[in-house]
Write a protein that holds these residues in place. Sequence first.
Motif, short mmCIF file in Angstrom:
data_model
loop_
_atom_site.label_atom_id
_atom_site.label_comp_id
_atom_site.label_asym_id
_atom_site.label_seq_id
_atom_site.Cartn_x
_atom_site.Cartn_y
_atom_site.Cartn_z
N SER A 109 52.73 40.88 3.37
CA SER A 109 52.78 41.85 4.48
C SER A 109 53.96 41.63 5.42
O SER A 109 54.71 42.58 5.71
CB SER A 109 51.48 41.81 5.28
OG SER A 109 50.39 42.19 4.49
N TYR A 110 54.15 40.39 5.90
CA TYR A 110 55.16 40.15 6.92
C TYR A 110 56.58 40.39 6.40
O TYR A 110 57.34 41.18 6.97
CB TYR A 110 55.04 38.73 7.46
CG TYR A 110 56.13 38.37 8.45
CD1 TYR A 110 56.09 38.86 9.76
CD2 TYR A 110 57.21 37.56 8.09
CE1 TYR A 110 57.09 38.55 10.67
CE2 TYR A 110 58.20 37.25 9.00
CZ TYR A 110 58.14 37.74 10.28
OH TYR A 110 59.14 37.46 11.17
N HIS A 113 57.57 43.95 5.60
CA HIS A 113 57.72 44.74 6.82
C HIS A 113 59.08 44.50 7.47
O HIS A 113 59.80 45.45 7.79
CB HIS A 113 56.60 44.40 7.81
CG HIS A 113 56.78 45.01 9.16
ND1 HIS A 113 56.70 46.36 9.37
CD2 HIS A 113 57.06 44.45 10.37
CE1 HIS A 113 56.90 46.62 10.65
NE2 HIS A 113 57.14 45.48 11.28
N LEU A 179 51.73 40.78 14.85
CA LEU A 179 51.65 41.90 13.91
C LEU A 179 50.29 41.93 13.22
O LEU A 179 49.69 43.00 13.08
CB LEU A 179 52.75 41.77 12.85
CG LEU A 179 54.19 42.04 13.30
CD1 LEU A 179 55.15 41.78 12.14
CD2 LEU A 179 54.35 43.47 13.80
N ALA A 180 49.81 40.76 12.80
CA ALA A 180 48.52 40.69 12.11
C ALA A 180 47.40 41.22 13.00
O ALA A 180 46.53 41.98 12.55
CB ALA A 180 48.24 39.25 11.70
N LYS A 181 47.43 40.84 14.27
CA LYS A 181 46.42 41.31 15.22
C LYS A 181 46.52 42.82 15.42
O LYS A 181 45.52 43.53 15.45
CB LYS A 181 46.58 40.58 16.55
CG LYS A 181 45.46 40.83 17.54
CD LYS A 181 45.66 40.01 18.79
CE LYS A 181 44.57 40.30 19.83
NZ LYS A 181 44.80 39.54 21.09
N ARG A 182 47.76 43.31 15.54
CA ARG A 182 47.99 44.75 15.75
C ARG A 182 47.54 45.55 14.53
O ARG A 182 47.03 46.67 14.66
CB ARG A 182 49.47 44.99 16.02
CG ARG A 182 49.79 46.42 16.46
CD ARG A 182 51.29 46.65 16.48
NE ARG A 182 52.00 45.60 17.19
CZ ARG A 182 53.29 45.36 17.07
NH1 ARG A 182 54.02 46.11 16.23
NH2 ARG A 182 53.87 44.39 17.73
N TRP A 183 47.74 44.99 13.33
CA TRP A 183 47.38 45.69 12.10
C TRP A 183 45.90 45.55 11.74
O TRP A 183 45.44 46.12 10.74
CB TRP A 183 48.22 45.17 10.94
CG TRP A 183 49.68 45.47 11.04
CD1 TRP A 183 50.27 46.45 11.79
CD2 TRP A 183 50.74 44.78 10.37
NE1 TRP A 183 51.64 46.42 11.63
CE2 TRP A 183 51.96 45.40 10.76
CE3 TRP A 183 50.80 43.71 9.49
CZ2 TRP A 183 53.20 44.98 10.30
CZ3 TRP A 183 52.04 43.28 9.03
CH2 TRP A 183 53.22 43.91 9.42
N GLU A 185 44.38 42.69 10.83
CA GLU A 185 44.23 41.75 9.72
C GLU A 185 42.89 41.03 9.83
O GLU A 185 42.54 40.49 10.88
CB GLU A 185 45.38 40.74 9.76
CG GLU A 185 45.33 39.68 8.66
CD GLU A 185 45.64 40.22 7.27
OE1 GLU A 185 45.36 39.50 6.29
OE2 GLU A 185 46.17 41.34 7.18
#
Length: 387
Positions: A109-110, A113, A179-183, A185
Amino acid sequence: MAKMILSARFVQTAVCPPGKAKEDIFDIGCKGLMLEIRASGGKTYYLRYSDKRGRIRQLRIADQRDVTLAQARQLADAKRAEIALGRDPAEEKKTLREVRTVEAFMVESYLPHIKTYKRAWPADDSYLRNHILPAIGRKYMDEVKPTDLIKFQHSMREKGYALGTCNRCLVLIRYAFNLAKRWGEPGVTENPTKEVTLYKLDNQKERFLSPEETRRLLDCVARSDNGLLQYIIRMLILTGARKREVLDCKWADFDMARMLWTIPITKAGKPRHVPISDAVVSLLNEIPKTSGIDYLFPNPKTGKPFISIFYSWDTARTEAGLADVRIHDLRHSFASFLVNAGRSLYEVQKLLGHTQIKTTQRYAHLSHDTLREAANAAMSAIAQTAG
């Protein structure tokens, strides 16, 4: 599916009926508790219940060999109480199964992106492979704690890595978890870097060329075996652009009618426009053009931008007696020339393409020095008048 009041003796002696793979027995003595008896001889306690949407869910309690019937009933009662309070143990188990490892998240993912917008993504890939993933890559995303990251920081320092390198790794982890929190995850509710502080950098190097040093450097690059080096270095000094912005620029990027150089993709991931000065116009007229080549500074062997100019640069700066000067210092020097010429920090910010004024504030002391020289000049004039 039978119902009965289970007894310890029955649980011990019960067998699966012939011809069936398993038999489910519900315990009348405990709401929702079920004993699954398999043809293989194994027996497992489950809790069957309805979730908040009315769906029938089944939660494994324990293997019959690990707990007594009384303990199984206690565990079932405790789980029902959790469900009544709004928790769904089966859903939590499902979420746990969906939680990825740090390595899986970063690779799947990271990195994909940041490759879509970040020109320097290979640097992130290097930090991940060489430092971050060997340390925490096997941990699940919900397992990473602040103490793990503090330990990681200290281990890097013990290995002799610079403070800046340690900070870059932590910043990368921080951004990835944001990003993980926003997405959304699975498993990521907090950023574990929140309580971890960056190392204070007391050794930030800011080197500014004096006019005399600049002349020496330009003399040496003009004699370089790399015939394009003199033009590359002059372009860097005259524009304050970043190295890759200059190495990758094309003739089509220069609009001579509007006197603007458009840098298509910058460090910030978006284009910016740089005014073309008269000195840059003169430089552009001097640069030799290669037929069929779009780039200003193509490698003669490939026709593509130079991957590195370090060898020719290092030779020239050493010859000039400026071995401590980095290519990025030419950007600092451009800023210092502007400030000492009386230009505002706002103008410097726009010309360098800084997104935040605090990045430009490092040059504020230069304007102070200029003002101090002006004050001293005024005092000298007053002294002469008084004399």
